[in-house]
Write a protein that holds these residues in place. Structure first.
Motif, mmCIF file in Angstrom:
data_model
loop_
_atom_site.group_PDB
_atom_site.id
_atom_site.type_symbol
_atom_site.label_atom_id
_atom_site.label_comp_id
_atom_site.label_asym_id
_atom_site.label_seq_id
_atom_site.Cartn_x
_atom_site.Cartn_y
_atom_site.Cartn_z
ATOM 1 N N ASP A 116 74.639 43.074 2.766
ATOM 2 C CA ASP A 116 75.251 43.369 4.068
ATOM 3 C C ASP A 116 75.015 44.810 4.513
ATOM 4 O O ASP A 116 74.726 45.061 5.684
ATOM 5 C CB ASP A 116 76.760 43.099 4.008
ATOM 6 N N THR A 117 75.158 45.764 3.591
ATOM 7 C CA THR A 117 75.108 47.182 3.961
ATOM 8 C C THR A 117 73.723 47.801 3.818
ATOM 9 O O THR A 117 73.450 48.855 4.412
ATOM 10 C CB THR A 117 76.074 48.003 3.098
ATOM 11 N N LYS A 118 72.858 47.191 2.988
ATOM 12 C CA LYS A 118 71.534 47.754 2.669
ATOM 13 C C LYS A 118 71.657 49.134 2.028
ATOM 14 O O LYS A 118 70.730 49.940 2.065
ATOM 15 C CB LYS A 118 70.652 47.865 3.919
ATOM 16 N N ASN A 119 72.796 49.380 1.388
ATOM 17 C CA ASN A 119 73.066 50.684 0.767
ATOM 18 C C ASN A 119 73.703 50.449 -0.597
ATOM 19 O O ASN A 119 74.862 50.025 -0.679
ATOM 20 C CB ASN A 119 73.988 51.508 1.668
ATOM 21 N N VAL A 120 72.958 50.717 -1.666
ATOM 22 C CA VAL A 120 73.446 50.426 -3.018
ATOM 23 C C VAL A 120 74.604 51.340 -3.401
ATOM 24 O O VAL A 120 75.623 50.889 -3.928
ATOM 25 C CB VAL A 120 72.305 50.551 -4.045
#
Length: 254
Positions: free
Chosen positions: A158-162
């Protein structure tokens, strides 16, 4: 509780990465030095490795010292990105292949060292309510670790941010449970075939499991529950998030 090892760097055979150490993955199973919640890690083991732009995976729910294929397999495979885990099941019923670490989805590998206190068939619904139907359909076992992994994958998608997703998942767990140990290793192969490892050391209401890291020369890095030899390793502090990418180690507070 578990012990785990993450490796990233120069391509080497799995035997050299995991087993050819003074304090190897096998010794982490039968003679851990810093594990306080259990004595042995005899409830299975798993090894994941980068194979081109995807992962290979070998798991066994028997103790690692009982696997007669291990030496042959690890000496036959080389990789630049490897995760190894030896497991001590928090709940005796949660054994078997699908409950054995590490867990695999697409281009992600996940290993968890720790547990959620008082996790059971009733309390796990606190996590399920955050999962959409697609994520729930991916669950094959019945451990807290797999649920955490699937929840993390949902937020990464969803966020594309680990980094952000790890923090969100830790916040969800700490808000819904009184105590937990959340030491993760997450290995990633991106679309271009580049490798990254994220790792955490975190606990609420309990003492966080040990975690160390070390850069060897200039071409490979280990993250491990315990130092694998007598060299000077970095002792990771509690509430830390580690990122290893492009041969660099970055440590931030959670």
């Amino acid at each position: 509780m578990c012990r785990h090892i993450g490796y990233i760097g120069r391509k080497k055979d799995l035997y050299s990465i995991l087993l050819k150490h003074k304090h190897s993955l096998i010794e982490l199973a039968y003679k851990p030095k810093h594990m306080t919640e259990a004595v042995l890690n005899a409830d299975g083991f798993g090894i994941a490795w980068k194979n081109k732009k995807s992962f290979g995976l070998y798991k066994n729910y028997l103790p690692i010292w009982n696997d007669l294929n291990l030496n042959f397999i690890t000496k036959s495979i080389s990789s630049s990105l490897v995760i190894g885990n030896v497991r001590s099941a928090t709940i005796n019923e949660n054994q078997g292949y699908f409950n054995t670490h590490p867990f695999y989805l697409k281009n992600y590998i996940f290993s968890h060292n720790g547990y959620i206190k008082d996790f059971n068939s009733v309390s796990k619904k606190r996590i399920y309510r955050y999962l959409n139907n697609k994520s729930q359909s991916l669950i094959k076992g019945n451990t807290d670790s797999e649920l955490i992994f699937i929840l993390l994958m949902q937020y990464i998608n969803d966020t594309k941010n680990v980094d952000k997703s790890i923090r969100i998942v830790i916040e969800i767990i700490t808000e819904n449970f009184s105590a937990c140990m959340l030491n993760f290793i997450l290995a990633i192969i991106d679309e271009k075939g580049k490798d990254t490892i994220f790792a955490t050391k975190f606990a609420k209401g309990l003492k966080a499991p040990s975690l160390y890291c070390k850069k060897f020369r200039s071409d490979y890095i280990f993250i491990s529950s315990e130092a694998l030899n007598d060299d000077n390793w970095i002792n990771i502090q509690d509430k830390s998030l580690i990122k290893v990418y492009n041969n660099k180690i970055t440590i931030k507070k959670i």
